[in-house]
Design an enzyme around this catalytic site. Structure first.
Site, mmCIF file in Angstrom:
data_model
loop_
_atom_site.group_PDB
_atom_site.id
_atom_site.type_symbol
_atom_site.label_atom_id
_atom_site.label_comp_id
_atom_site.label_asym_id
_atom_site.label_seq_id
_atom_site.Cartn_x
_atom_site.Cartn_y
_atom_site.Cartn_z
ATOM 1 N NE ARG A 66 -16.978 13.846 10.161
ATOM 2 C CZ ARG A 66 -15.794 13.613 9.606
ATOM 3 N NH1 ARG A 66 -15.287 12.403 9.625
ATOM 4 N NH2 ARG A 66 -15.125 14.586 9.040
ATOM 5 N N GLY A 124 0.842 -1.193 0.000
ATOM 6 C CA GLY A 124 0.000 0.000 0.000
ATOM 7 C C GLY A 124 0.878 1.243 0.000
#
Lengths: 258, 273, 640
Positions: free
Chosen positions: C332, C42
């Site tokens: 959120r 990655g």
């Protein structure tokens, strides 16, 4: 959805870099104007799979216009008809029912086709490798507020740094030059105080690597029109200037500062 | 496990040249060549504009244009022998011309190599769908046509009016007469008109472009660059086109000759006295 | 079997732990570093920064990405900003306050020692990024600008317009490319890790498929670092990129690494709702929009008037009514859950009734269109490009979407998983965000792990291995794993069923969204546990992957990723079922306060749930790491 569209797609298909390619024609129905261009390809691919045909390879990842993975020539325009928009952000409402759309991969000698609409853009990475960085090993940076950067300089550097590396500039260029990409990368760092130490060597190395892989700019300006981030042509001029200067410098005596 | 298949990666299409000493190494790179093209372009542009302005003496009459020609030959005679400076300028122009053409050719060649593609039968075209150019205007895309047209025209122009190879009525030192004789022919006049349109188109893109190539750029005067380019091109176009048109319409005519026709302006001047 | 989970947190006062641990760790002599090989999988923020830093230190690094260039990793799409406790604004910020806010924001389900270290190194990250030339926003005096983000009480967020993630990733990518050109990092693009090689109990390599040639081969090293991002795409629709997946982590999990807290997912409240069945991903719009936009839905189910014609009296400003003090700026998860509630009640707006209005009419009337354009011009443009509607005239439609996953591979204080030699950094690990992540903390954590934590801690593992060569790629272990992967790949091609991979992914996504989405309950989770395996079985019998394995074949790439999502989805349901409390992004309807707030059960669930693969997807074994909170007192959140 009421007003769906039926479109005819002429898509370039090619099995590998050395294989011969061809155009295939496909008809797609029930395309909603709210779909993105790539979602239209998803629909087409799903129907191809259902009918036992291999789906069309078309690169995309973030689908929000920032990763730079996607991109194809749509009716002879890099990233299609909408200005400042990557292929993934292009929506079908920009087309009309009954349209024929020709879709081709980016073309340049240094962007060989991998398959269908996917090309290899790794030469762009070679240009970065040549000097698209500031040498600051982890942990060695001074406090972030030690060097004030004039707001205008920071903003202009950002305008250059906004490049997403999609390769549309190369694709659109009649010379397949990578001038806009390279200049954006060079100027992002050259415009900042942090980038001064390596300014001249960076310019020289990156430009010369670029010239190994790509054609030369002849100031058409097509790249800027194709660019999803609207990188200004001025950066190309700045880089031309920096390059000629870099050749003139006797760095051993003068240091890197202009 | 041994790797069975290796992936092919794009290879450079151009070898990095071994560096020559400065400033020759500039010319080894495309950017340096653009720079050379811009500088030589400025020289040539300067020539075109002064040449056009000088030619306006035609409207004053044969003596005046002759005197102008003499002035050119006499430039710098205070210090150096006659015509030396003129030859110096000519030499500079020849050099500018050669490097201008060579850099243009080699840049185009680089672009052609970078475009090489095997897929379409038509090797010149990048895409099957006709590419929808937006910024690349007619002027920029026709530089490689307007350039050669100008070159051919230049040869013709020199043969026609400088060396007098094309007409028996050509007389050394009587430019007025030579112009009238040459451009009085409708075919020649058309050649001049076509060539000068090409020249103007070439100058339009060239002028806009040279700032870009030299890197004297600033978002503040980008608009002004376009204006400068079109006004320079327009100026040259209007000035240069006026001569064949004036000859054809009789504005410049042998009738205006103060000297008897067939005499050179020099002879006429002498006879006058 | 795995014994007791040891976080290996050092002793001592919280603000000295990292300092003293750095001193106590074993060092690798600079001359010896080149004798060690490290694999980094990655190349997002965490991976690129780790690979670059390890390369700078002199290790031999191999970096892998399935993209065509490291710069394409999805870190690039982060918009908002990055936190750093610099206190440049002189508003009372400090390392301790960032630490405190992060633990509290994570709803007390993170490891205090890790979070404190994160807050400490946040200072260095900003310095490092500025040094690399990241063009952060600046004041007219030339110094760095900050803004308050996600309801924080101090301005500690550094930002670069709406493209902070892009600029930070380009910084890390440039550092990585510098090492590639220096020869310390060997970069493998378009190479996907499909398995982990565990030999004699330690991670010693990976198996990779070349996505262009289809070649499957092993790479070995002294240690393996996973920086492979989150698993949000298990929902099919998310703000993640199309290729984001859990495969690297999941394959490591199947080789013995523990997967922690898979049920923790962050749902972002301001995304553009799906327009049809073929929607492929959702686009997030910066949360900052809630500063000026008012959220509402019509009070009537069958409202037919256009938004601007609905009079105030018929508008339900549900957040402002329910949470008078925070209003539209509630956290959120609260904003997301409430949107779901009203849409479930049938009050949704848009053709598919799948969104709520975010209305700027009042702000435009108050501040003028120009000042709104100045603040949100880019976002409005983006919205118009996607929906074809002009938000200056009609209200935006928004709906929550999966955005970030707090769960991930279990790691100890040194970021090493329970499999020695396997390190996990960035979003792929579970470590710092607990049950919910603060805005502008994801970028911070990725870079903290990659630049400033892993490069130290990995030395502690490597030092004793001096003199040992990495496992030979001709070793039988490697051969076996390569064969397994090759067989698996071949199997997908040979099924030749009737439905596409995407079809199954979409169906899986619906199950996961409905049962393990914003609100979870016992009933639904049990349903998920029966329906997901049923769908998986169908998938394994009926999926159709065309083409061959020896050229670019994105369906083939995807089928393996979706297969792993199936197993993960099941574990996620199991984890959510097991956690009979609400915390942060995990909301169990059975556990809420009378006001509908998430109600924690600290008595029974103040632990990390780390799951061990038990041989099949229904035999996972739960391990618990108890969490202790010495420095941040446990309190119940309230946004009333």
């Amino acid at each position: 959805m009421e007003n769906t569209m039926t479109l005819t797609l002429k898509v370039w298909r090619q099995n590998g870099p050395t294989e011969t390619g061809r155009f295939e024609t496909y008809k797609v129905d029930d395309i909603s104007p709210d779909m993105s261009f790539l979602e239209m390809f998803d629909v087409l691919n799903e129907s191809l799979i259902n009918s036992g045909e291999e789906p069309i390879e078309v690169a995309s990842d973030c689908r929000e216009g920032i990763c730079g993975t996607c991109g194809c020539m749509i009716n002879g325009r890099a990233h299609g008809p909408e200005k400042a928009t990557a292929t993934c952000q292009l929506h079908m409402r920009k087309f009309k029912d009954g349209d024929t759309i020709v879709v081709e991969p980016w073309q340049a000698a240094s962007f060989p086709v991998i398959k269908d609409l996917v090309v290899d853009r790794s030469p762009l990475d070679r240009i970065i490798e040549a000097g698209g960085y500031i040498t600051v090993p982890t942990g060695s940076a001074p406090d972030a507020n030690l060097i004030p950067v004039p707001k205008d300089a920071a903003d202009t550097a950002f305008d250059a740094a906004a490049c997403i590396g999609c390769g549309a500039c190369v694709a659109a260029c009649p010379n397949s030059a990578a001038q806009l990409f390279t200049s954006a990368k060079v100027q992002h760092l050259n415009l900042l105080p942090q980038g001064q130490a390596e300014r001249w060597s960076r310019t020289e190395d990156m430009v010369e690597t670029m010239e190994e892989y790509f054609g030369s700019c002849t100031n058409h300006g097509e790249c800027h029109e194709a660019c999803p981030k609207e990188i200004p042509l001025d950066f190309i001029a700045y880089t031309n200037r920096d390059y000629v200067k870099s050749k003139r410098k006797n760095r051993k005596l003068l240091g890197q500062i202009s | 496990m041994a790797q069975t298949k290796t992936r092919s990666v794009p290879q450079p299409i151009r070898k990095r040249p071994k560096q020559l000493p400065f400033p020759l190494n500039l010319y080894q790179s495309a950017i340096g060549r653009k720079w050379v093209m811009a500088v030589s372009g400025i020289v040539l542009l300067g020539f075109v504009v002064t040449h056009m302005i000088g030619n306006l003496h035609l409207y004053e009459g044969p003596l005046e244009i002759h005197e102008y020609a003499e002035t050119l030959r006499n430039l710098g005679t205070d210090i150096i022998p006659r015509t030396w400076l003129l030859w110096g300028v000519r030499l500079l122009l020849i050099v500018a011309f050669v490097v201008h053409i060579h850099s243009a050719y080699s840049l185009k060649e680089m672009g052609r190599k970078a475009n090489t593609r095997a897929n379409y039968a038509d090797g010149n075209k990048k895409y099957a769908a006709s590419q929808d150019f937006i910024a690349a205007n007619y002027a920029s895309r026709t530089m490689r046509w307007t350039g050669p047209i100008i070159l051919l025209y230049l040869v013709f122009h020199l043969a026609d009016l400088t060396w007098g190879w094309l007409s028996e009525d050509w007389h050394l030192g009587d430019p007025y007469n030579n112009v009238v004789v040459s451009m009085g022919n409708i075919g020649v006049a058309l050649i001049y008109i076509v060539a000068n349109v090409a020249l103007a188109i070439h100058i339009f893109h060239g002028t806009w472009s040279l700032f870009q190539s030299l890197g004297i750029n600033n978002p503040k005067f980008n608009q002004a660059r376009k204006i400068l380019a079109s006004s320079l091109a327009g100026l040259v176009l209007v000035g240069n086109l006026s001569f064949p048109i004036a000859v054809q319409t009789g504005l410049i005519d042998q009738d205006n000759c103060e000297a008897p026709c067939g005499l050179t302006a020099v002879e006429a001047e002498e006879g006058h006295e | 079997m795995i014994g007791e989970l040891r976080s290996r947190t050092p002793d001592g006062p919280i603000d000295e732990k990292w300092e003293s641990h750095k001193f106590n760790m074993k060092l690798v002599n600079p001359a010896n570093k080149r004798k060690f090989e490290i694999i980094v999988v990655g190349t997002g923020l965490a991976g690129a920064s780790a690979a670059a830093t390890l390369g700078e230190l002199g290790y031999k690094v191999k970096a892998f990405t399935y993209h065509d260039s490291p710069r394409r990793a999805h870190s690039i799409a982060a918009q908002g900003g990055i936190n750093g406790a610099k206190n440049y604004q002189n508003d009372g910020d400090s390392v301790h306050r960032l630490f405190y806010d992060t633990v509290k924001g994570g709803d007390y389900r993170s490891r205090e020692s890790n979070v404190h270290r994160l807050a400490e190194v946040s200072l260095n990250i900003i310095d490092q990024c500025v040094g690399q030339g990241v063009p952060f926003a600046r004041e007219y005096g030339g110094l760095l600008d900050n803004r308050s983000f996600g309801g924080a009480q101090v301005s500690r967020t550094f930002y670069a317009r709406g493209q902070t993630g892009q600029q930070l990733l380009l910084g890390a990518y440039s550092a990585l490319m510098r090492q590639v050109s220096a020869g310390t990092v060997e970069l493998h693009t378009r190479s996907e890790m499909l398995d982990l090689i565990v030999h004699e109990g330690t991670a010693q390599g990976i198996v990779v498929r070349d996505l262009i040639t289809g070649d499957i081969r092993s790479h070995t090293a002294h240690a393996v670092v996973l920086a492979t991002g989150g698993y949000g795409n298990v929902y099919y629709l998310s703000t993640n990129a199309m290729m984001c997946n859990v495969t690297a982590g999941w394959r490591a999990h199947r080789r013995g690494a523990l997967f922690a807290n898979p049920c923790y997912t962050q749902i972002h409240p301001t995304c553009i709702p799906a327009s049809d069945e073929f929607q492929s991903k959702l686009t997030l719009m910066s949360e900052s929009l809630r500063n000026d936009g008012r959220i509402w839905v019509p009070r009537e189910h069958d409202e037919v008037r256009s938004a601007s014609d609905v009079p105030n009296i018929d508008r339900y400003y549900y957040l402002e009514e329910k949470y008078p003090s925070f209003g539209n700026l509630v956290p959120r998860d609260v904003a997301s859950r409430n949107a779901k509630t009203v849409v479930d009640q049938g009050l949704g707006v848009g053709d598919l009734k799948n969104g709520v209005y975010l209305d700027f009419a009042d702000a435009i009337a108050r501040d003028g269109e120009d000042s709104i354009r100045e603040r949100y011009g880019n976002l409005f443009q983006m919205y118009e490009r996607i929906t074809g509607e002009d938000p200056y005239k009609t209200p935006m439609r928004i709906y929550p979407a999966t955005h970030y996953t707090m769960g991930g591979m279990w790691v100890d204080y040194e970021l090493m998983s329970n499999v020695p030699g396997l390190f996990v950094v960035g979003e792929a690990n579970f470590s710092d965000h607990g049950a919910n992540r603060l805005g502008a903390s994801a970028l911070m954590q990725g870079l903290a792990d990659g630049y400033f934590v892993l490069p130290y801690t990995i030395g502690n593992y490597l030092a004793p291995l001096l003199g040992q060569d990495p496992l030979s790629e001709n070793d039988a272990t490697c051969g076996n794993v390569v064969n397994e992967v090759a067989e698996r790949t071949q199997k997908w091609l040979s099924i030749n069923g009737t439905r596409s991979v995407d079809w199954f992914h979409r169906e899986l996504g619906k199950l996961v969204w409905n049962y393990i989405g914003m609100e979870r309950d016992k009933n639904g989770l049990e349903k998920a546990l029966s329906e997901i395996p049923a769908l998986r079985e169908e998938f394994q019998k009926d999926v159709r992957v065309l083409g061959s394995g020896d050229s670019l074949n994105s369906s083939l790439e995807k089928v393996g990723r979706v297969a792993d999502f199936f197993e993960l989805a099941e574990l996620k349901a199991r984890d959510a079922l097991e956690r009979e409390e609400s915390c942060g992004g995990h909301f169990r309807t059975e556990s809420q306060t009378p006001e509908g707030e998430a109600l924690r059960d600290d008595e029974n669930f103040a632990h990390v749930a780390a799951w061990e693969w038990g041989g099949s997807s229904d035999t996972s074994i739960l391990h618990k790491e108890e969490l202790e909170f010495e420095h941040v007192p446990l309190t119940q959140r309230s946004y009333k």
